[in-house]
Design a protein around this motif. Structure first.
Motif, PDB file in Angstrom:
ATOM      1  N   VAL A  72       0.863  -1.181   0.000  1.00 27.92           N
ATOM      2  CA  VAL A  72       0.000   0.000   0.000  1.00 27.92           C
ATOM      3  C   VAL A  72       0.896   1.226   0.000  1.00 27.92           C
ATOM      4  CG1 VAL A  72      -1.780   1.299   1.226  1.00 27.92           C
ATOM      5  CG2 VAL A  72      -1.823  -1.217   1.240  1.00 27.92           C
ATOM      6  N   TRP A  73       0.660   2.089  -0.974  1.00 28.86           N
ATOM      7  CA  TRP A  73       1.471   3.288  -1.150  1.00 28.86           C
ATOM      8  C   TRP A  73       0.632   4.535  -0.903  1.00 28.86           C
ATOM      9  CZ3 TRP A  73       6.633   2.716  -2.466  1.00 28.86           C
ATOM     10  CH2 TRP A  73       7.019   1.478  -2.982  1.00 28.86           C
ATOM     11  N   ILE A  74       1.294   5.569  -0.397  1.00 31.75           N
ATOM     12  CA  ILE A  74       0.703   6.901  -0.312  1.00 31.75           C
ATOM     13  C   ILE A  74       1.499   7.830  -1.221  1.00 31.75           C
ATOM     14  CG2 ILE A  74       0.146   8.879   1.151  1.00 31.75           C
ATOM     15  CD1 ILE A  74      -1.542   6.473   1.793  1.00 31.75           C
ATOM     16  N   TYR A  75       0.754   8.500  -2.102  1.00 29.22           N
ATOM     17  CA  TYR A  75       1.384   9.498  -2.963  1.00 29.22           C
ATOM     18  C   TYR A  75       0.956  10.883  -2.487  1.00 29.22           C
ATOM     19  CZ  TYR A  75       2.430  12.389  -7.058  1.00 29.22           C
ATOM     20  OH  TYR A  75       2.892  13.377  -7.888  1.00 29.22           O
ATOM     21  N   ASP A  76       1.926  11.660  -2.016  1.00 30.58           N
ATOM     22  CA  ASP A  76       1.699  13.041  -1.587  1.00 30.58           C
ATOM     23  C   ASP A  76       1.877  13.940  -2.804  1.00 30.58           C
ATOM     24  OD1 ASP A  76       1.777  15.604  -0.563  1.00 30.58           O
ATOM     25  OD2 ASP A  76       2.978  15.076   1.190  1.00 30.58           O
ATOM     26  N   GLN A  77       0.743  14.408  -3.351  1.00 28.82           N
ATOM     27  CA  GLN A  77       0.808  15.188  -4.586  1.00 28.82           C
ATOM     28  C   GLN A  77       1.533  16.513  -4.394  1.00 28.82           C
ATOM     29  OE1 GLN A  77      -3.641  14.435  -5.246  1.00 28.82           O
ATOM     30  NE2 GLN A  77      -2.887  14.763  -7.319  1.00 28.82           N
ATOM     31  N   ASP A  78       1.359  17.134  -3.239  1.00 29.60           N
ATOM     32  CA  ASP A  78       2.006  18.430  -3.019  1.00 29.60           C
ATOM     33  C   ASP A  78       3.524  18.296  -2.940  1.00 29.60           C
ATOM     34  OD1 ASP A  78      -0.454  19.685  -2.971  1.00 29.60           O
ATOM     35  OD2 ASP A  78      -0.691  19.397  -0.808  1.00 29.60           O
ATOM     36  N   ALA A  79       3.985  17.221  -2.290  1.00 32.26           N
ATOM     37  CA  ALA A  79       5.429  17.008  -2.155  1.00 32.26           C
ATOM     38  C   ALA A  79       6.000  16.163  -3.289  1.00 32.26           C
ATOM     39  CB  ALA A  79       5.730  16.338  -0.812  1.00 32.26           C
ATOM     40  N   ASN A  80       5.100  15.614  -4.132  1.00 28.94           N
ATOM     41  CA  ASN A  80       5.517  14.734  -5.230  1.00 28.94           C
ATOM     42  C   ASN A  80       6.393  13.599  -4.714  1.00 28.94           C
ATOM     43  OD1 ASN A  80       5.629  13.826  -7.879  1.00 28.94           O
ATOM     44  ND2 ASN A  80       7.480  15.017  -8.341  1.00 28.94           N
ATOM     45  N   SER A  81       5.890  12.927  -3.667  1.00 29.54           N
ATOM     46  CA  SER A  81       6.684  11.855  -3.052  1.00 29.54           C
ATOM     47  C   SER A  81       5.804  10.639  -2.783  1.00 29.54           C
ATOM     48  CB  SER A  81       7.307  12.346  -1.742  1.00 29.54           C
ATOM     49  OG  SER A  81       6.307  12.658  -0.787  1.00 29.54           O
TER      50      SER A  81
ATOM     51  N   GLN B 183      -8.345 -11.591   5.531  1.00 28.81           N
ATOM     52  CA  GLN B 183      -7.629 -10.965   6.640  1.00 28.81           C
ATOM     53  C   GLN B 183      -7.861  -9.448   6.618  1.00 28.81           C
ATOM     54  OE1 GLN B 183      -3.611 -12.731   7.465  1.00 28.81           O
ATOM     55  NE2 GLN B 183      -3.850 -13.562   5.397  1.00 28.81           N
ATOM     56  N   SER B 184      -7.888  -8.853   7.798  1.00 32.86           N
ATOM     57  CA  SER B 184      -8.151  -7.419   7.902  1.00 32.86           C
ATOM     58  C   SER B 184      -6.877  -6.656   8.235  1.00 32.86           C
ATOM     59  CB  SER B 184      -9.202  -7.138   8.972  1.00 32.86           C
ATOM     60  OG  SER B 184      -8.737  -7.524  10.255  1.00 32.86           O
ATOM     61  N   VAL B 185      -6.806  -5.445   7.724  1.00 33.07           N
ATOM     62  CA  VAL B 185      -5.658  -4.562   7.956  1.00 33.07           C
ATOM     63  C   VAL B 185      -6.190  -3.173   8.314  1.00 33.07           C
ATOM     64  CG1 VAL B 185      -3.631  -3.447   6.930  1.00 33.07           C
ATOM     65  CG2 VAL B 185      -4.194  -5.811   6.343  1.00 33.07           C
ATOM     66  N   THR B 186      -5.584  -2.554   9.313  1.00 31.24           N
ATOM     67  CA  THR B 186      -5.868  -1.158   9.647  1.00 31.24           C
ATOM     68  C   THR B 186      -4.552  -0.402   9.676  1.00 31.24           C
ATOM     69  OG1 THR B 186      -7.813  -1.742  10.959  1.00 31.24           O
ATOM     70  CG2 THR B 186      -6.840   0.430  11.350  1.00 31.24           C
ATOM     71  N   ILE B 187      -4.488   0.705   8.952  1.00 30.30           N
ATOM     72  CA  ILE B 187      -3.250   1.477   8.828  1.00 30.30           C
ATOM     73  C   ILE B 187      -3.482   2.886   9.361  1.00 30.30           C
ATOM     74  CG2 ILE B 187      -1.528   2.368   7.214  1.00 30.30           C
ATOM     75  CD1 ILE B 187      -2.356   0.096   5.312  1.00 30.30           C
ATOM     76  N   ASP B 188      -2.636   3.306  10.257  1.00 34.45           N
ATOM     77  CA  ASP B 188      -2.694   4.666  10.802  1.00 34.45           C
ATOM     78  C   ASP B 188      -2.120   5.650   9.782  1.00 34.45           C
ATOM     79  OD1 ASP B 188      -2.668   6.964  12.296  1.00 34.45           O
ATOM     80  OD2 ASP B 188      -1.151   6.300  13.728  1.00 34.45           O
ATOM     81  N   LEU B 189      -2.929   6.617   9.390  1.00 36.78           N
ATOM     82  CA  LEU B 189      -2.483   7.620   8.424  1.00 36.78           C
ATOM     83  C   LEU B 189      -2.301   8.999   9.056  1.00 36.78           C
ATOM     84  CD1 LEU B 189      -4.746   6.712   5.358  1.00 36.78           C
ATOM     85  CD2 LEU B 189      -2.399   5.958   5.833  1.00 36.78           C
ATOM     86  N   SER B 190      -2.122   9.033  10.369  1.00 40.27           N
ATOM     87  CA  SER B 190      -2.018  10.330  11.053  1.00 40.27           C
ATOM     88  C   SER B 190      -0.801  11.139  10.592  1.00 40.27           C
ATOM     89  CB  SER B 190      -1.959  10.130  12.572  1.00 40.27           C
ATOM     90  OG  SER B 190      -0.840   9.333  12.944  1.00 40.27           O
ATOM     91  N   ALA B 191       0.192  10.481  10.010  1.00 47.96           N
ATOM     92  CA  ALA B 191       1.355  11.211   9.485  1.00 47.96           C
ATOM     93  C   ALA B 191       0.960  12.143   8.341  1.00 47.96           C
ATOM     94  CB  ALA B 191       2.416  10.228   9.007  1.00 47.96           C
ATOM     95  N   TYR B 192      -0.241  11.922   7.790  1.00 54.35           N
ATOM     96  CA  TYR B 192      -0.688  12.736   6.664  1.00 54.35           C
ATOM     97  C   TYR B 192      -1.765  13.743   7.052  1.00 54.35           C
ATOM     98  CZ  TYR B 192       2.026   9.335   4.158  1.00 54.35           C
ATOM     99  OH  TYR B 192       3.069   8.535   3.733  1.00 54.35           O
ATOM    100  N   ASP B 193      -1.931  13.943   8.367  1.00 57.23           N
ATOM    101  CA  ASP B 193      -2.838  15.001   8.826  1.00 57.23           C
ATOM    102  C   ASP B 193      -2.425  16.337   8.224  1.00 57.23           C
ATOM    103  OD1 ASP B 193      -4.209  13.194  10.325  1.00 57.23           O
ATOM    104  OD2 ASP B 193      -3.464  13.865  12.272  1.00 57.23           O
ATOM    105  N   ASN B 194      -3.431  17.125   7.873  1.00 62.72           N
ATOM    106  CA  ASN B 194      -3.242  18.483   7.329  1.00 62.72           C
ATOM    107  C   ASN B 194      -2.662  18.499   5.911  1.00 62.72           C
ATOM    108  OD1 ASN B 194      -4.160  19.735   9.768  1.00 62.72           O
ATOM    109  ND2 ASN B 194      -2.137  19.327  10.655  1.00 62.72           N
ATOM    110  N   LYS B 195      -2.577  17.335   5.289  1.00 65.65           N
ATOM    111  CA  LYS B 195      -2.201  17.296   3.885  1.00 65.65           C
ATOM    112  C   LYS B 195      -3.426  17.586   3.024  1.00 65.65           C
ATOM    113  CE  LYS B 195       2.162  15.916   4.224  1.00 65.65           C
ATOM    114  NZ  LYS B 195       3.305  16.675   3.674  1.00 65.65           N
ATOM    115  N   ASN B 196      -3.243  18.338   1.970  1.00 64.51           N
ATOM    116  CA  ASN B 196      -4.363  18.717   1.124  1.00 64.51           C
ATOM    117  C   ASN B 196      -4.673  17.698   0.043  1.00 64.51           C
ATOM    118  OD1 ASN B 196      -4.885  21.235   2.392  1.00 64.51           O
ATOM    119  ND2 ASN B 196      -3.159  22.146   1.289  1.00 64.51           N
TER     120      ASN B 196
END
Length: 340
Positions: A28-37, A55-68
């Motif tokens: 599972v990837w996160i693409y930050d469009q503003d940072a292009n990363s 099987q179930s998976v839960t992923i904490d995405l709090s590192a991306y708080d305040n991202k647009n």
């Protein structure tokens, strides 16, 4: 956070981990469009996750708080272990029930506009919600949230505020207009330390009520304290919920129940009615306010005109408590029972 279910099983790999056939490589990837990363936030481990079950998976995405602008990508592909090829097409790679959810911790400003949508995120004037009720539902209690309601006309009714320390701020008392259909209150408040300001509240009321027919526009429930109302026009709200001699109606515009503290500053109250007929009925009380026992009501720098009640209290009926009017003007208010 992100949650999902997956099924990714290879029977050949389960029987022989050294086989060249195996489950798909999942990432599972996160693409930050503003940072292009790009960042990997979860990777499938075939040595422990190759199970023949969902099987179930839960992923904490709090590192991306305040991202647009972020994107969530799932990849499932042939795995290269560095030693041998494990061809993922032998697996039964599947995804289901993908849910992205967010809490609102730390959000102190929400936005509402009559051209908005409740599917927006409500975090800016460019992406507002459509209704005040929805915004209140998203707001945290007790953290000092402001809900900014833009200029326009709204028809929300019977909105409950059980949360505390929320400010509902219009764009101006003639710009933000809440316009009822004559059969439903505007607000029912039980939370503490809430503020409503800079708007018009008009044509709300109770016309088909058969019990507890009190407060045509606003009902303040027992023990709600620290409430403030600033720069609001209350216009043509009518409480006419009386059905037969078993029922009574109190407060054409506002009922303040027991042990409440509330302050109204720089408000205008006009054309509000407790009972719609121009005749005496002592069961209707308080064209604008009814105040219960143990409550404190302060009204400052406000104007009252052309309000009427069929019963007692051309402006106010106080069952108990303490009510103070400071620098207020009252003109043309009528009690048809003849006791103001």
């Amino acid at each position: 956070q992100l949650s999902f279910y997956y099924h990714n099983y290879s029977s050949q790999y389960a029987a022989n981990p050294n086989t060249n056939y195996g489950p798909a490589a999942m990432v599972v990837w996160i693409y930050d469009q503003d940072a292009n990363s790009w960042s990997s936030v979860w990777t499938y481990d075939k040595t422990s996750m190759n199970l023949n079950q969902w099987q179930s998976v839960t992923i904490d995405l709090s590192a991306y708080d305040n991202k647009n602008n972020i994107q969530i990508w799932f990849s499932g592909a042939t795995d290269y272990s560095g030693v041998q090829y494990n061809w993922g097409y032998q697996s039964d790679f599947s995804l289901d029930n993908i849910v992205v959810s967010a809490d609102n911790n730390g959000v102190t400003n929400w936005y509402v506009d009559d051209s908005g949508s409740n599917s927006n995120n409500g975090l800016s004037s460019a992406t507002p919600f459509e209704t005040l009720e929805h915004a209140i539902g998203q707001a945290d209690s007790g953290t000092g949230v402001t809900i900014n309601v833009g200029a326009g006309t709204y028809t929300d009714e019977d909105i409950t505020i059980s949360k505390s320390n929320i400010t509902i701020a219009g764009a101006g008392k003639t710009s933000t207009i809440f316009d009822g259909d004559g059969d439903g209150r505007f607000l029912i408040i039980s939370g503490n330390n809430n503020t409503v300001e800079d708007m018009t509240v008009k044509e709300y009321g109770l016309t088909s009520c058969t019990s507890s027919c009190h407060g045509g526009a606003i009902r303040i429930n027992n023990s709600a304290t620290g409430l403030t109302f600033n720069d609001i026009i209350f216009d043509s709200n009518v409480n006419n919920g009386y059905q037969d001699s078993s029922y009574v109606g109190y407060g054409g515009a506002v009922i303040v129940f027991n042990n409440v503290s509330a302050t109204f500053n720089s408000c205008i109250f006009k054309n509000n009615k407790m009972g719609s007929s121009n005749s005496s009925d002592s069961d209707f009380r308080g064209s604008v306010f009814y105040v219960g026992s143990g409550s404190t009501l302060n009204v400052n720098n406000s104007l009252f005109y052309d309000n009427q009640t069929s019963g007692y209290g051309a402006v106010l009926y106080a069952y108990g408590g303490t009510t103070t009017f400071n620098n207020c003007t009252m003109e043309g208010n009528i009690s048809y029972t003849g006791n103001d």
